[in-house]
Write a protein that holds these residues in place. Sequence first.
Motif, PDB file in Angstrom:
ATOM      1  N   MET A  19       0.814  -1.212   0.000  1.00 35.98           N
ATOM      2  CA  MET A  19       0.000   0.000   0.000  1.00 35.98           C
ATOM      3  C   MET A  19       0.852   1.268   0.000  1.00 35.98           C
ATOM      4  N   PHE A  20       1.980   1.235   0.703  1.00 39.36           N
ATOM      5  CA  PHE A  20       2.792   2.435   0.861  1.00 39.36           C
ATOM      6  C   PHE A  20       3.698   2.654  -0.351  1.00 39.36           C
ATOM      7  N   GLU A  21       4.258   3.863  -0.444  1.00 37.46           N
ATOM      8  CA  GLU A  21       5.310   4.110  -1.430  1.00 37.46           C
ATOM      9  C   GLU A  21       6.533   3.268  -1.066  1.00 37.46           C
ATOM     10  N   PRO A  22       7.380   2.898  -2.042  1.00 37.42           N
ATOM     11  CA  PRO A  22       7.330   3.310  -3.450  1.00 37.42           C
ATOM     12  C   PRO A  22       6.460   2.420  -4.350  1.00 37.42           C
ATOM     13  N   ARG A  23       5.867   1.365  -3.799  1.00 38.11           N
ATOM     14  CA  ARG A  23       5.058   0.475  -4.644  1.00 38.11           C
ATOM     15  C   ARG A  23       3.615   0.944  -4.739  1.00 38.11           C
ATOM     16  N   GLY A  24       3.160   1.654  -3.726  1.00 40.07           N
ATOM     17  CA  GLY A  24       1.805   2.177  -3.720  1.00 40.07           C
ATOM     18  C   GLY A  24       1.808   3.674  -3.510  1.00 40.07           C
ATOM     19  N   HIS A  25       0.820   4.169  -2.800  1.00 39.93           N
ATOM     20  CA  HIS A  25       0.737   5.599  -2.493  1.00 39.93           C
ATOM     21  C   HIS A  25      -0.235   5.781  -1.338  1.00 39.93           C
TER      22      HIS A  25
END
Length: 345
Positions: free
Chosen positions: A60-66
């Motif tokens: 969910m988190f950066e760098p794979r998500g936002h």
Amino acid sequence: MDSPKLPPHDGAVVCVVDMHTGGEPLRIIVSGYPEVLGATILDKRRYTQEHLDHLRKLLMFEPRGHYDMYGALLTQSEIAEADFGVLFMHNEGYSTMCGHAVIALGRFAVDYGLVKNPTSPETQINIHCPCGLVKAFVEYSNGKTGAVRFQSVPAFVFSTDVKVTVPGYGEITVDISYGGALYAFVNAERFGINVSKSRTRDLVDVATAVTNAVKSQVKLHHPVSEDLAFLYGTILTDGKDAFSDEPSTNICVFADAQVDRSPTGSGVTARIALQYHKGLIPLNQTRSFKSGTTGAVFTGKAVQETVCGNFKAVIVEVGGHAFYSGVASFTLENEDTLKNGFLLR
């Protein structure tokens, strides 16, 4: 160029299919997760919170998500009639219901063979969410999936005309309604803002202030499980609650100030329950709800009266469209100091 091979990595590879419903993302995890333990879907939710939360942050988190990423982890269900169970995840933790995800998962389940022998013109998919069994109906013709509608768990009004003190705004009156998750509803105009025209930041600040006020001043409960007795967020509306053929616009701010790009499926469920409770719509009268951010539209209607504990409730049907945006295989390197993800606030 051929599809690239996996880069150098340590540990498991997590594979996902990405979709969106009305602009709201859904990252469906298809492989790479360890087994989720627990006898019930709510047990599995707790187990994931306590033992696998690092993987939520990874995806969910950066760098794979936002900051506003949303995810779905498929799992087994203890209900015989369910085709599969699902756990929902976001920037703060794990929801109990997500309508935009159910709409996307309906298509996904047919397209990826999670149900055998799909039927035309619709294929029914039984999805066990943490709030209960949700029945989705997927348009299916000549091997192609289309629109999806789902029928909710019992939706009910927790309380109307609840007065809370919101810092900077004084005493505010909200309604609290349940559509698989509990939401506070309030007209955005009470704060001098517009759900379609105001800056998203201003809408987020107001909605978050309302959410915090309700959480601190109102004792919530749920007749099925205390795991469901939490305020998921606040939905700011345009105030157009009386029936109209024109869509009513709203924006949902949930979890840790996360903004739903869609009209919010569980929010539409709760809002229909609220309008039915107030006598503004009868059974089987369809209303349309528009996202204040993307303009995407969901439909909703109350289709059956029921009960949930001591609450009078309705089954709500919500409809919308979901679309694929890609697939990915996520890896990590142990030397990467940011490998576990981060958020900008």
